[in-house]
Enzyme design. Structure first.
Site, mmCIF file in Angstrom:
data_model
loop_
_atom_site.group_PDB
_atom_site.id
_atom_site.type_symbol
_atom_site.label_atom_id
_atom_site.label_comp_id
_atom_site.label_asym_id
_atom_site.label_seq_id
_atom_site.Cartn_x
_atom_site.Cartn_y
_atom_site.Cartn_z
ATOM 1 N N ASP A 91 9.352 7.053 1.453
ATOM 2 C CA ASP A 91 8.856 7.049 0.079
ATOM 3 C C ASP A 91 8.621 5.608 -0.409
ATOM 4 O OD1 ASP A 91 8.498 7.427 -2.673
ATOM 5 O OD2 ASP A 91 9.989 9.030 -2.756
ATOM 6 N N GLU B 44 0.854 -1.197 0.000
ATOM 7 C CA GLU B 44 0.000 0.000 0.000
ATOM 8 C C GLU B 44 0.889 1.247 0.000
ATOM 9 O OE1 GLU B 44 -3.437 0.129 2.537
ATOM 10 O OE2 GLU B 44 -3.729 2.276 2.154
ATOM 11 N N LYS C 177 -2.960 21.471 -9.495
ATOM 12 C CA LYS C 177 -2.489 22.475 -10.458
ATOM 13 C C LYS C 177 -1.659 21.810 -11.554
ATOM 14 C CE LYS C 177 -2.425 26.197 -7.144
ATOM 15 N NZ LYS C 177 -1.663 26.821 -6.090
ATOM 16 N N ASP D 21 -2.188 12.086 -3.189
ATOM 17 C CA ASP D 21 -2.242 13.552 -3.217
ATOM 18 C C ASP D 21 -2.519 13.992 -4.657
ATOM 19 O OD1 ASP D 21 -1.617 13.886 -0.469
ATOM 20 O OD2 ASP D 21 0.497 13.509 -0.913
ATOM 21 N N THR E 86 -11.030 4.163 3.331
ATOM 22 C CA THR E 86 -9.936 4.852 4.024
ATOM 23 C C THR E 86 -10.500 6.109 4.677
ATOM 24 O OG1 THR E 86 -9.353 6.296 2.183
ATOM 25 C CG2 THR E 86 -8.325 4.118 2.220
ATOM 26 N N ARG E 87 -9.643 6.758 5.456
ATOM 27 C CA ARG E 87 -10.044 8.005 6.110
ATOM 28 C C ARG E 87 -10.390 9.077 5.070
ATOM 29 N NH1 ARG E 87 -6.865 10.648 11.160
ATOM 30 N NH2 ARG E 87 -7.492 8.667 12.026
ATOM 31 N N TYR E 88 -9.569 9.153 4.010
ATOM 32 C CA TYR E 88 -9.851 10.162 2.979
ATOM 33 C C TYR E 88 -11.132 9.852 2.234
ATOM 34 C CZ TYR E 88 -5.973 13.342 3.346
ATOM 35 O OH TYR E 88 -5.119 14.327 3.790
ATOM 36 N N GLU E 89 -11.405 8.581 2.048
ATOM 37 C CA GLU E 89 -12.668 8.247 1.384
ATOM 38 C C GLU E 89 -13.844 8.688 2.252
ATOM 39 O OE1 GLU E 89 -13.372 4.213 0.000
ATOM 40 O OE2 GLU E 89 -15.528 4.540 0.178
HETATM 41 C C1 SAM Z 1 -4.321 12.241 0.515
HETATM 42 S S1 SAM Z 1 -3.411 11.210 1.595
HETATM 43 C C2 SAM Z 1 -4.371 9.677 1.531
HETATM 44 C C3 SAM Z 1 -4.048 8.750 2.672
HETATM 45 C C4 SAM Z 1 -4.781 7.399 2.652
HETATM 46 N N1 SAM Z 1 -4.370 6.601 1.508
HETATM 47 C C5 SAM Z 1 -6.274 7.600 2.654
HETATM 48 O O1 SAM Z 1 -6.906 7.315 1.636
HETATM 49 O O2 SAM Z 1 -6.812 7.997 3.694
HETATM 50 C C6 SAM Z 1 -1.994 10.795 0.603
HETATM 51 C C7 SAM Z 1 -0.899 10.124 1.394
HETATM 52 O O3 SAM Z 1 0.142 9.707 0.535
HETATM 53 C C8 SAM Z 1 1.376 9.905 1.212
HETATM 54 N N2 SAM Z 1 2.423 9.952 0.183
HETATM 55 C C9 SAM Z 1 2.677 10.932 -0.704
HETATM 56 N N3 SAM Z 1 3.710 10.611 -1.496
HETATM 57 C C10 SAM Z 1 4.128 9.375 -1.099
HETATM 58 C C11 SAM Z 1 5.168 8.503 -1.525
HETATM 59 N N4 SAM Z 1 6.000 8.829 -2.534
HETATM 60 N N5 SAM Z 1 5.317 7.324 -0.881
HETATM 61 C C12 SAM Z 1 4.484 6.973 0.119
HETATM 62 N N6 SAM Z 1 3.482 7.765 0.572
HETATM 63 C C13 SAM Z 1 3.301 8.945 -0.034
HETATM 64 C C14 SAM Z 1 1.165 11.192 1.979
HETATM 65 O O4 SAM Z 1 2.054 11.325 3.074
HETATM 66 C C15 SAM Z 1 -0.281 11.045 2.431
HETATM 67 O O5 SAM Z 1 -0.393 10.443 3.694
#
Ligand code: SAM
Length: 228
Positions: A110, A58, A136, A132, A206-209
């Protein structure tokens, strides 16, 4: 396949939010070393779990609720989670402890660094849930769904493995559909509208969903098969 070392690797976004409470700091000190992806070297199921179980990854697990739910529902699978946000990692550690999960390994950083170290064709599933969006146009290169990360992911997924992507962001959804349609190594699995509009039963929210739903947003569920 190893990613081109000259590729610019830069993580955007937060690394830490609120200060950790003492119980949370304790999780980081005691549980994280037990479940952390080892530093350096190649990663395979034997290194991570001591056997040859299937591996799922994940990417950006946020607070880890989906990762934990998948680990609990699939005890014979090894779940690897990558997330640079410390408070998110603490969330995942909390789920792992509460649910007594032994099939989870976490990398605080990462996901590309984990992918680099996995053998080719070693993953049977990957999740990219509410990445994310970087809405833009000038930030589009920061999106995880881009040729570089997708090439690496394609190399690490086994034939017929599944890649699941969720988003509630219309720009990201359209971008993903276009990026993926341009590739021969991923085949979209949707046969009808319901396939991308309704969350499958084995796809915990997920939390974001949940946040997107509260805000009245639509959520899209995209499933791709790794094709030869
Ligand atoms: C918008 S949040 C969504 C979190 C979770 N997946 C959810 O749906 O609730 C995006 C997450 O991706 C992580 N993230 C961004 N770039 C990443 C990368 N290259 N590797 C791992 N995680 C990353 C961020 O830290 C953030 O927690």
């Amino acid at each position: 396949m190893t990613a081109d070392p000259t590729t610019l690797r830069r993580l955007y976004g937060r690394r830490q939010g609120h200060k950790l409470r003492s119980g949370q700091a304790d999780l980081v000190e005691t549980l994280l070393p037990q479940v952390a992806v080892p530093a350096g070297g190649s990663l395979d199921a034997a290194t991570l779990f001591g056997d040859s179980r299937p591996l799922w990854l994940e990417i950006g697990f946020g607070s880890g609720e989906h990762l934990a739910a998948q680990a609990a529902a699939n005890p014979d699978v090894g779940l690897i989670g990558a997330e640079p946000f410390l408070n998110g990692v603490v969330g995942a550690l909390g789920h792992a402890r509460e649910q007594g999960l032994t099939n989870v390994r976490l990398h605080m950083g990462d996901a590309l660094d984990v992918l680099d170290r996995l053998p080719d064709a070693s993953l049977s599933r990957a999740f990219l849930l509410h990445p994310d969006p970087w809405p833009k146009a000038r930030h589009a290169k920061r999106r995880f769904v881009n040729p570089g990360p997708l090439d690496l992911l394609a190399a690490k997924l086994a034939p017929d493995a599944e890649l699941r992507i969720a988003t509630d962001h219309a720009v990201y959804c359209r971008w993903t559909l276009l990026q993926m349609a341009a590739r021969r190594d991923f085949v979209w699995q949707a046969a009808s509208r319901a396939d991308w509009e309704q969350r499958p039963a084995d796809w915990p929210p997920t939390r974001y969903e949940a946040k997107a739903r509260r805000q009245g947003h639509e959520v899209w569920y995209l499933r791709y098969r790794r094709a030869d």
